[in-house]
Scaffold this motif. Structure first.
Motif, PDB file in Angstrom:
ATOM      1  N   UNK A   1       0.810  -1.201   0.000  1.00  0.00           N
ATOM      2  CA  UNK A   1       0.000   0.000   0.000  1.00  0.00           C
ATOM      3  C   UNK A   1       0.854   1.266   0.000  1.00  0.00           C
ATOM      4  N   UNK A   2       2.149   1.168  -0.241  1.00  0.00           N
ATOM      5  CA  UNK A   2       2.980   2.376  -0.226  1.00  0.00           C
ATOM      6  C   UNK A   2       2.744   3.202  -1.488  1.00  0.00           C
ATOM      7  N   UNK A   3       3.032   4.496  -1.344  1.00  0.00           N
ATOM      8  CA  UNK A   3       2.779   5.430  -2.428  1.00  0.00           C
ATOM      9  C   UNK A   3       3.849   6.522  -2.384  1.00  0.00           C
ATOM     10  N   UNK A   4       4.311   6.958  -3.551  1.00  0.00           N
ATOM     11  CA  UNK A   4       5.251   8.071  -3.629  1.00  0.00           C
ATOM     12  C   UNK A   4       4.502   9.373  -3.383  1.00  0.00           C
ATOM     13  N   UNK A   5       5.090  10.242  -2.582  1.00  0.00           N
ATOM     14  CA  UNK A   5       4.489  11.547  -2.299  1.00  0.00           C
ATOM     15  C   UNK A   5       5.622  12.520  -2.012  1.00  0.00           C
ATOM     16  N   UNK A   6       5.253  13.732  -1.636  1.00  0.00           N
ATOM     17  CA  UNK A   6       6.238  14.756  -1.286  1.00  0.00           C
ATOM     18  C   UNK A   6       5.880  15.342   0.071  1.00  0.00           C
ATOM     19  N   UNK A   7       6.903  15.856   0.741  1.00  0.00           N
ATOM     20  CA  UNK A   7       6.750  16.511   2.038  1.00  0.00           C
ATOM     21  C   UNK A   7       7.241  17.940   1.895  1.00  0.00           C
ATOM     22  N   UNK A   8       6.357  18.902   2.166  1.00  0.00           N
ATOM     23  CA  UNK A   8       6.707  20.314   2.153  1.00  0.00           C
ATOM     24  C   UNK A   8       6.831  20.762   3.596  1.00  0.00           C
ATOM     25  N   UNK A   9       7.972  21.373   3.932  1.00  0.00           N
ATOM     26  CA  UNK A   9       8.188  21.918   5.274  1.00  0.00           C
ATOM     27  C   UNK A   9       8.347  23.425   5.181  1.00  0.00           C
TER      28      UNK A   9
ATOM     29  N   UNK B   1       3.432  16.097  -5.571  1.00  0.00           N
ATOM     30  CA  UNK B   1       4.348  17.195  -5.866  1.00  0.00           C
ATOM     31  C   UNK B   1       3.647  18.403  -6.478  1.00  0.00           C
ATOM     32  N   UNK B   2       2.809  18.199  -7.466  1.00  0.00           N
ATOM     33  CA  UNK B   2       2.154  19.326  -8.133  1.00  0.00           C
ATOM     34  C   UNK B   2       1.309  20.134  -7.156  1.00  0.00           C
ATOM     35  N   UNK B   3       0.594  19.461  -6.276  1.00  0.00           N
ATOM     36  CA  UNK B   3      -0.254  20.149  -5.308  1.00  0.00           C
ATOM     37  C   UNK B   3       0.582  20.976  -4.341  1.00  0.00           C
ATOM     38  N   UNK B   4       1.711  20.424  -3.887  1.00  0.00           N
ATOM     39  CA  UNK B   4       2.557  21.153  -2.939  1.00  0.00           C
ATOM     40  C   UNK B   4       3.274  22.324  -3.600  1.00  0.00           C
ATOM     41  N   UNK B   5       3.722  22.137  -4.830  1.00  0.00           N
ATOM     42  CA  UNK B   5       4.378  23.258  -5.527  1.00  0.00           C
ATOM     43  C   UNK B   5       3.385  24.393  -5.767  1.00  0.00           C
TER      44      UNK B   5
END
Length: 110
Positions: free
Chosen positions: A1-9, A77-81
């Protein structure tokens, strides 16, 4: 169930204000309105940044405390950018970082 995502700090401090609102509260509300998968505010014990003269730290009896705060958001990524552009008007954000993460549960549950 893993998924690639991004973390914005986003790095700021607990006394940072934008008008009458705390920057950390404003960022979380904007993240919610943007439909991001989630946001968390973490309060640090001490810290400093390139543009801060004093070290942010806890003082006896809490007098003049202004502790560092990190706001973390996880999504695609697109949502965080796109979201990063919506907080560009907040001048009390010291640093923004973006890194790849692997989520162990889906970001959204439908």
């Amino acid at each position: 169930m893993s998924e690639e995502a991004m973390l914005l700090r986003l790095y700021t401090d607990e006394n940072a204000r934008h008008g009458d609102e705390a920057v950390m509260d404003l960022v979380v509300r904007r993240a919610r309105r943007a439909g991001l998968a989630g946001a968390t505010v973490l309060r640090g014990r001490a810290g400093f940044g390139a543009r801060t003269a004093p070290i942010h730290e806890h003082h006896a009896f809490g007098i003049a405390d202004n502790l560092p705060v990190v706001i973390e958001m996880v999504d695609q990524e697109a949502a965080l950018r796109a979201f990063a552009h919506t907080v560009a008007d907040l001048h009390h954000i010291g640093l923004m970082t973006l890194e790849r993460v692997e989520t162990l549960m889906p970001l959204r549950r439908d």
